[in-house]
Design an enzyme around this catalytic site. Sequence first.
Site, mmCIF file in Angstrom:
data_model
loop_
_atom_site.group_PDB
_atom_site.id
_atom_site.type_symbol
_atom_site.label_atom_id
_atom_site.label_comp_id
_atom_site.label_asym_id
_atom_site.label_seq_id
_atom_site.Cartn_x
_atom_site.Cartn_y
_atom_site.Cartn_z
ATOM 1 N N SER A 129 25.972 56.905 -21.851
ATOM 2 C CA SER A 129 25.823 55.452 -22.060
ATOM 3 C C SER A 129 26.880 54.664 -21.293
ATOM 4 C CB SER A 129 25.819 55.097 -23.544
ATOM 5 O OG SER A 129 26.780 55.827 -24.234
ATOM 6 N N ASP A 173 35.737 56.108 -22.567
ATOM 7 C CA ASP A 173 34.573 56.507 -21.772
ATOM 8 C C ASP A 173 34.358 55.560 -20.598
ATOM 9 O OD1 ASP A 173 34.458 58.187 -23.882
ATOM 10 O OD2 ASP A 173 32.597 57.397 -24.721
HETATM 11 C C1 GLA Z 1 33.436 58.417 -28.085
HETATM 12 C C2 GLA Z 1 33.944 57.006 -27.877
HETATM 13 C C3 GLA Z 1 35.343 57.004 -27.267
HETATM 14 C C4 GLA Z 1 36.297 57.920 -28.029
HETATM 15 C C5 GLA Z 1 35.651 59.283 -28.267
HETATM 16 C C6 GLA Z 1 36.489 60.154 -29.156
HETATM 17 O O1 GLA Z 1 33.222 59.043 -26.855
HETATM 18 O O2 GLA Z 1 33.070 56.271 -27.055
HETATM 19 O O3 GLA Z 1 35.847 55.689 -27.216
HETATM 20 O O4 GLA Z 1 36.702 57.341 -29.231
HETATM 21 O O5 GLA Z 1 34.359 59.156 -28.844
HETATM 22 O O6 GLA Z 1 37.673 60.483 -28.542
#
Ligand code: GLA
Length: 390
Positions: A129, A173
């Site tokens: 995403s 991410d």
């Molecule tokens: C998801 C979220 C991130 C982070 C991870 C856990 O990927 O989008 O922001 O919190 O989980 O580390």
Amino acid sequence: MNQLALRSKFNEVFHKQKLYFFAPGRINLIGEHTDYNGGHVFPCALSFGNHCVFCKRDDQKIRLHSLNFPQKGIIEADLNSIVYDKNNDWANYPLGVIKVLQNHGYQMDHGFELLFWGDIPGGAGLSSSAAIELATAVAMNHTFNLHIPQIELVKFCQEAENKFVGMNCGIMDQFASGMGKENHAILLDCNTLKYEYVPLDLQGISILIINSNKKHSLVTSAYNDRRRESENALKALQTKLPVQALGELSIEQFEANKDLIKDPVERKRAKHAVYENQRTLQAAKALKAGDLETFGKLMNQSHVSLRDDYETSCPELDIIAETCWGIPGVLGARITGGGFGGCAVALVKDTEMKNVIDTVRKVYHDKTGLNADFYIASIGGPARQMPKMY
Ligand code: GLA
């Protein structure tokens, strides 16, 4: 003029140029659920991700299609009235980014078509995403000459996910997808957004991604609960300590003050956030020193903490990690990403790779009936425009 040149002239004259963008997925080596707790993360951008082709329209329509969700058909929206619609499913990610850009005063003065195709397995915790978001953001930035610095695009994409899609994610991410660097991991301080690229000089060792094929679903999962529990723990600590985030605490400070957190579940969540942040800093130091044994041990500790204290693992990922720990040639293995399914990441000696994959494949299938997929990670660059095509 040959046929191809004539065709490209047609596209130019009638504004039918198709522009091509790409944004990578990410793998997080260590530092899980530390981003929204103001700690450090240590992800890298993958060489696979989301591809996006842009073509201008003369009206105000946005038309979106993903080759990964062909059954959803073409999703349409009006550039001047973008709203969240559950039925739009995956398309809420690009629409959210466009809406956030508009909210920040950026103008897209005509409609367009966007075609997406991702080679990241969806629901695997590899940030498909975020890759859709960054591909959209980079496409808008280039085609409408918005001149937005890449780091701002990263923040807008996180805002789209938080406010439009309703997933309260941290910034890891989007940051990894927007700021990744080939053959480097990114040590990011999520409190200050200061970051450092650390070369992945792995000397005969590779990063193995193991997809459990147990799909995670972050929005519907307990992710937002974890975030709230961590915030409650912070509030309890703030009755005495002048800190803004759990990531500011040393292990000693936490141990000396943890009894301020009355709820045992919230105390465990805070413990993970504080210890994981310190592990991430140690891991980056170990990587810089070429000490991959230490790096691997910290990955194992991270998994245990996510399993027992943060409780974002699941039986399938526990089986994968624990199986890995028992195989010669594995330096470390842990669940990666948001959790509740998805992928594990392991550091594996190249000479033992085949045996590791064969063993995990067999044990995992015997115990769960599921088939795992395996990818050797190749670490790529950031979200960007790709060479022009017609
Ligand atoms: C998801 C979220 C991130 C982070 C991870 C856990 O990927 O989008 O922001 O919190 O989980 O580390």
